[in-house]
Write a protein that holds these residues in place. Structure first.
Motif, mmCIF file in Angstrom:
data_model
loop_
_atom_site.group_PDB
_atom_site.id
_atom_site.type_symbol
_atom_site.label_atom_id
_atom_site.label_comp_id
_atom_site.label_asym_id
_atom_site.label_seq_id
_atom_site.Cartn_x
_atom_site.Cartn_y
_atom_site.Cartn_z
ATOM 1 N N PRO A 210 0.811 -1.221 0.000
ATOM 2 C CA PRO A 210 0.000 0.000 0.000
ATOM 3 C C PRO A 210 0.844 1.272 0.000
ATOM 4 O O PRO A 210 0.508 2.249 -0.680
ATOM 5 N N LEU B 173 2.605 1.489 -3.587
ATOM 6 C CA LEU B 173 1.627 1.814 -4.626
ATOM 7 C C LEU B 173 1.261 3.298 -4.581
ATOM 8 O O LEU B 173 1.179 3.966 -5.621
ATOM 9 N N ARG B 174 1.052 3.803 -3.387
ATOM 10 C CA ARG B 174 0.661 5.213 -3.273
ATOM 11 C C ARG B 174 1.803 6.124 -3.683
ATOM 12 O O ARG B 174 1.587 7.180 -4.313
ATOM 13 N N ILE C 65 -5.818 0.633 -4.646
ATOM 14 C CA ILE C 65 -5.082 0.144 -3.476
ATOM 15 C C ILE C 65 -6.034 -0.605 -2.549
ATOM 16 O O ILE C 65 -5.671 -1.611 -1.942
#
Length: 418
Positions: free
Chosen positions: A33, A36-37, A46
């Protein structure tokens, strides 16, 4: 089976298997997470990572076949664990070979597909691992076995969660994830060397007679028909209810009091280590106290720990107090989890161990998830303090079901073993 303490080789085997399960879970739940962000992936996508955990909930639907089918060459549980862990290793190695710009960009759906396959393999392997654990450990030492389960799993999550995030900048994505794949391969060595066919031969006469479509119904109908099983399921469903109700709101409460992401990260790491220590302590005490006293004592500590969180409302600036209560709560949580899992193993039938344990664990997780989902609504209605005190009261009240189960008519044998 002898009640002697399990050999060191057995303990290493179980610790390696559960640590191997925690590695991909930490990667998916904690590292990805963030990464990905950082690469600009939409929050909605996400959020899909949560759906990838569905195999862990649905594994109850195929668990009976894992108990019923065995490899004539590799052995029963080993015949499932080796190819499934191999699948996880190949998927993680595949992620390590791809550039993060590709995975988090045009190849995002490939990433999600590989992660779904990882969860499917790991969840299925968990059924076989739990079945192997039940067969390997005598009743007295199942608390220690579950200490290894909880501690090993959390250790794996720390390595691939916090550890990987720390290594990404100096080592890069490819080498960092490659090290996770290499560690998974290393953790496969104990089960590769385990002579299951000699030590734990498959006993098909005790399993279901056929593996056809009706196996699922026959398997669980047999489990539910055991004396006292419905009363025990009431214990399983409610024992962690208070913790499930209060724990999701601990971090939001601290955020509202000005705690930064870094400060929360440090607290989470310390709490995780405390939870591992609590699990180990709980396993050792379980061998001395037995099921009943362990459930009552550890369950009471769990309730006190979550209720004590009410003392932190408005006191977030007292860092020492926050750490003291948070660490106590995590130690109590580790101890209570070990006691519950060890007691769950007592209800597993010969050659039905994996699926019988899975049904109990899945039922507990499902209700915990539903209750946890309501914690935010209750926190808004009652305030943080009201929620934590209420969760502690619930945790104390459900201990009555534990007593009722062990003191029920016809339970003299269960009480003497407890």
């Amino acid at each position: 089976m002898s009640a002697a303490r399990p050999s060191n080789a057995t303990l290493v085997l179980l610790a390696s298997l559960y640590c191997a399960q925690g590695l991909p879970s930490g990667l998916i739940a904690h590292s990805l997470p963030v990464l990905l962000r950082q690469h600009g992936v939409d929050l909605a996508l996400i959020g899909l990572l949560k759906l990838l955990a569905l195999p862990w909930l649905l594994k109850v639907l195929w668990a009976p076949w894992i108990d019923r089918l065995a490899s004539p060459r590799l052995g029963h549980h080993r015949g499932w664990i080796l190819p499934l862990q191999g699948t996880v290793i190949l998927c993680v190695a595949g992620l390590a070979l791809l550039a993060p710009q590709t995975l988090f960009g045009a190849g995002l759906w490939l990433l999600l597909g590989l992660l779904l396959l990882v969860n499917l393999a790991a969840a299925t392997q968990d059924v076989a691992t739990d079945g192997l654990t039940v067969r390997l450990l005598p009743e007295r030492w199942r608390g220690l076995g579950n200490s290894l389960q909880v501690g090993g799993y959390k250790t794996g999550m720390i390595i691939s969660g916090s550890g990987l995030l720390l290594l990404i900048d100096p080592l890069g994505w490819n080498l960092g994830v490659g090290l996770i794949a290499g560690l998974l391969l290393l953790l496969t060595w104990p089960i590769w060397r385990f002579p299951e066919r000699r030590l734990l031969p498959f006993r098909p006469a005790l399993a279901e007679t056929t593996a056809g479509p009706g196996l699922l119904l026959r398997h669980y109908r047999g489990l539910l028909a055991q004396p006292g099983m419905l009363a025990w399921l009431a214990v399983v469903l409610t024992f962690k209810l208070g913790d499930s109700l209060g724990s999701p709101m601990i971090k939001p409460m601290l955020v509202d009091q000005g705690w930064s992401t870094g400060e929360l990260g440090q607290l989470t790491l310390a709490s995780s280590l405390a939870g591992i220590g609590g699990a180990l302590l709980g396993g050792l005490l379980y061998a001395r106290l037995g099921a009943l006293r362990s459930l009552l004592l550890f369950g009471a500590l769990q309730a006190i720990g979550i209720a004590a969180m009410a003392l932190l409302v408005g006191a977030g600036g007292q860092v020492g107090l926050v750490y003291a209560i948070a660490l106590f709560e995590q130690v109590a949580d580790g101890m209570s989890t070990v006691a519950l899992f060890a007691a769950m193993m007592r209800l597993c039938r010969p050659e039905h161990e994996g699926a019988d344990f899975t049904l109990q664990a899945s039922a507990q997780l499902l209700l915990a998830g539903l209750v946890g989902a309501s914690s935010g609504v209750l926190a808004k209605a009652l305030g943080y303090g009201g929620l934590f005190v209420g969760a502690g009261v619930v945790g104390m009240l459900v201990l009555g079901l534990v007593l009722a189960y062990f003191l029920r008519p016809g339970s003299r044998r269960s009480l003497s073993e407890a």
